[in-house]
Design an enzyme around this catalytic site. Sequence first.
Site, PDB file in Angstrom:
ATOM      1  N   ASP A   1       5.964   4.564   5.026  1.00 48.74           N
ATOM      2  CA  ASP A   1       6.871   3.559   5.592  1.00 48.74           C
ATOM      3  C   ASP A   1       6.872   2.270   4.762  1.00 48.74           C
ATOM      4  O   ASP A   1       7.465   1.266   5.175  1.00 48.74           O
ATOM      5  CB  ASP A   1       6.542   3.275   7.073  1.00 48.74           C
ATOM      6  CG  ASP A   1       5.116   2.844   7.308  1.00 48.74           C
ATOM      7  OD1 ASP A   1       4.201   3.354   6.627  1.00 48.74           O
ATOM      8  OD2 ASP A   1       4.892   1.986   8.183  1.00 48.74           O
ATOM      9  N   HIS A   2       6.247   2.327   3.594  1.00 45.86           N
ATOM     10  CA  HIS A   2       6.275   1.174   2.658  1.00 45.86           C
ATOM     11  C   HIS A   2       6.776   1.579   1.274  1.00 45.86           C
ATOM     12  O   HIS A   2       6.976   0.719   0.426  1.00 45.86           O
ATOM     13  CB  HIS A   2       4.876   0.541   2.559  1.00 45.86           C
ATOM     14  CG  HIS A   2       4.423   0.001   3.878  1.00 45.86           C
ATOM     15  ND1 HIS A   2       4.450  -1.340   4.189  1.00 45.86           N
ATOM     16  CD2 HIS A   2       4.002   0.632   4.999  1.00 45.86           C
ATOM     17  CE1 HIS A   2       4.049  -1.506   5.441  1.00 45.86           C
ATOM     18  NE2 HIS A   2       3.767  -0.322   5.956  1.00 45.86           N
TER      19      HIS A   2
ATOM     20  N   HIS B   1      -7.087  -1.706   6.219  1.00 44.03           N
ATOM     21  CA  HIS B   1      -6.036  -0.921   6.872  1.00 44.03           C
ATOM     22  C   HIS B   1      -6.552   0.499   7.100  1.00 44.03           C
ATOM     23  O   HIS B   1      -6.173   1.444   6.391  1.00 44.03           O
ATOM     24  CB  HIS B   1      -4.788  -0.958   5.981  1.00 44.03           C
ATOM     25  CG  HIS B   1      -3.604  -0.263   6.581  1.00 44.03           C
ATOM     26  ND1 HIS B   1      -3.341  -0.244   7.932  1.00 44.03           N
ATOM     27  CD2 HIS B   1      -2.578   0.445   6.003  1.00 44.03           C
ATOM     28  CE1 HIS B   1      -2.235   0.440   8.155  1.00 44.03           C
ATOM     29  NE2 HIS B   1      -1.759   0.876   7.016  1.00 44.03           N
TER      30      HIS B   1
ATOM     31  N   HIS C   1       0.862  -1.193   0.000  1.00 41.65           N
ATOM     32  CA  HIS C   1       0.000   0.000   0.000  1.00 41.65           C
ATOM     33  C   HIS C   1       0.893   1.235   0.000  1.00 41.65           C
ATOM     34  O   HIS C   1       2.113   1.125   0.086  1.00 41.65           O
ATOM     35  CB  HIS C   1      -0.972  -0.013   1.184  1.00 41.65           C
ATOM     36  CG  HIS C   1      -0.299   0.072   2.527  1.00 41.65           C
ATOM     37  ND1 HIS C   1       0.499  -0.923   3.029  1.00 41.65           N
ATOM     38  CD2 HIS C   1      -0.292   1.058   3.459  1.00 41.65           C
ATOM     39  CE1 HIS C   1       0.952  -0.564   4.215  1.00 41.65           C
ATOM     40  NE2 HIS C   1       0.499   0.638   4.502  1.00 41.65           N
TER      41      HIS C   1
ATOM     42  N   HIS D   1       1.422   3.931   1.968  1.00 39.53           N
ATOM     43  CA  HIS D   1       1.966   4.685   3.102  1.00 39.53           C
ATOM     44  C   HIS D   1       3.490   4.824   2.986  1.00 39.53           C
ATOM     45  O   HIS D   1       4.175   3.932   2.463  1.00 39.53           O
ATOM     46  CB  HIS D   1       1.605   3.991   4.427  1.00 39.53           C
ATOM     47  CG  HIS D   1       0.207   4.299   4.885  1.00 39.53           C
ATOM     48  ND1 HIS D   1      -0.512   3.470   5.708  1.00 39.53           N
ATOM     49  CD2 HIS D   1      -0.599   5.364   4.622  1.00 39.53           C
ATOM     50  CE1 HIS D   1      -1.701   4.015   5.948  1.00 39.53           C
ATOM     51  NE2 HIS D   1      -1.773   5.158   5.292  1.00 39.53           N
TER      52      HIS D   1
HETATM   53 ZN   LIG Z   1       0.249   1.484   6.548  1.00 41.39          ZN
END
Ligand SMILES: [Zn+2]
Length: 238
Positions: free
Chosen positions: A59-60, A139, A55, A57
């Site tokens: 931090d990904h 999520h 996804h 975000h």
């Molecule tokens: Zn996330």
Amino acid sequence: MNITLIGTGAIYSKYNSACTLINDDMIVDVPNGILKQLLRNNHIPEKINKILITHMHGDHTADIPFLLMYLYKNKKVERNTYIIGPKGIENKVKQLCKIYHYHFLDKIDSYIKYIEIKPNEILENPDILYKIEAIPVLHGKEKPAYGYIIDNQLGLSGDSAFCEGVQTIVKNSEITIADCSRIYGDESHMGIDNLSFLAKDYHKNLIATHMKDETREELENLKIASILVKEDGYKFEL
Ligand SMILES: [Zn+2]
């Protein structure tokens, strides 16, 4: 399949954010700082030609431009590099490069193959080498968010609350790397309560990831046999 947990932590954690390397050629999620972590641990980022994103975000996804830049500088993008993720992944990568003031992307455009995978799609592309099943997960407000099943063996929950999607992933995989951010799960992330239920209900082992430091500590105290708590850098084979 050789699997390395490059990161097992949540954002505010001493550990790297959740990231998994499969057989040195496919990375699942590209959090902030992960290129440096790969280099520190003597991985060879040049071998990566598949980037799988759960996804959008930060931090990904934050290190995607740095990883692509590294591949470009090392002339490793003169072959196809696949970026696979939910709808919008192409735009996201282009936006990130623009925000970072990196202007190399147009030079390698013909080698970057974006694949926007649909919910419940099974990707079986001979160039990608893996069978990738995209399972929608829950999520918070972030949509779409996926977990994946790789080659009917490895499950990855991505960031997810307890939902039908994670049950499908755990049921259909030998082992699942599962979001265990919290002690008690909420609408965005699972907790130790959810993982305990999944492990028991499906008689499977789970590897906790995306852990806050307090969750890791609690898991280490509880010593639940079916929930494995590993350090960044842990390797295993399927
Ligand atoms: Zn996330």
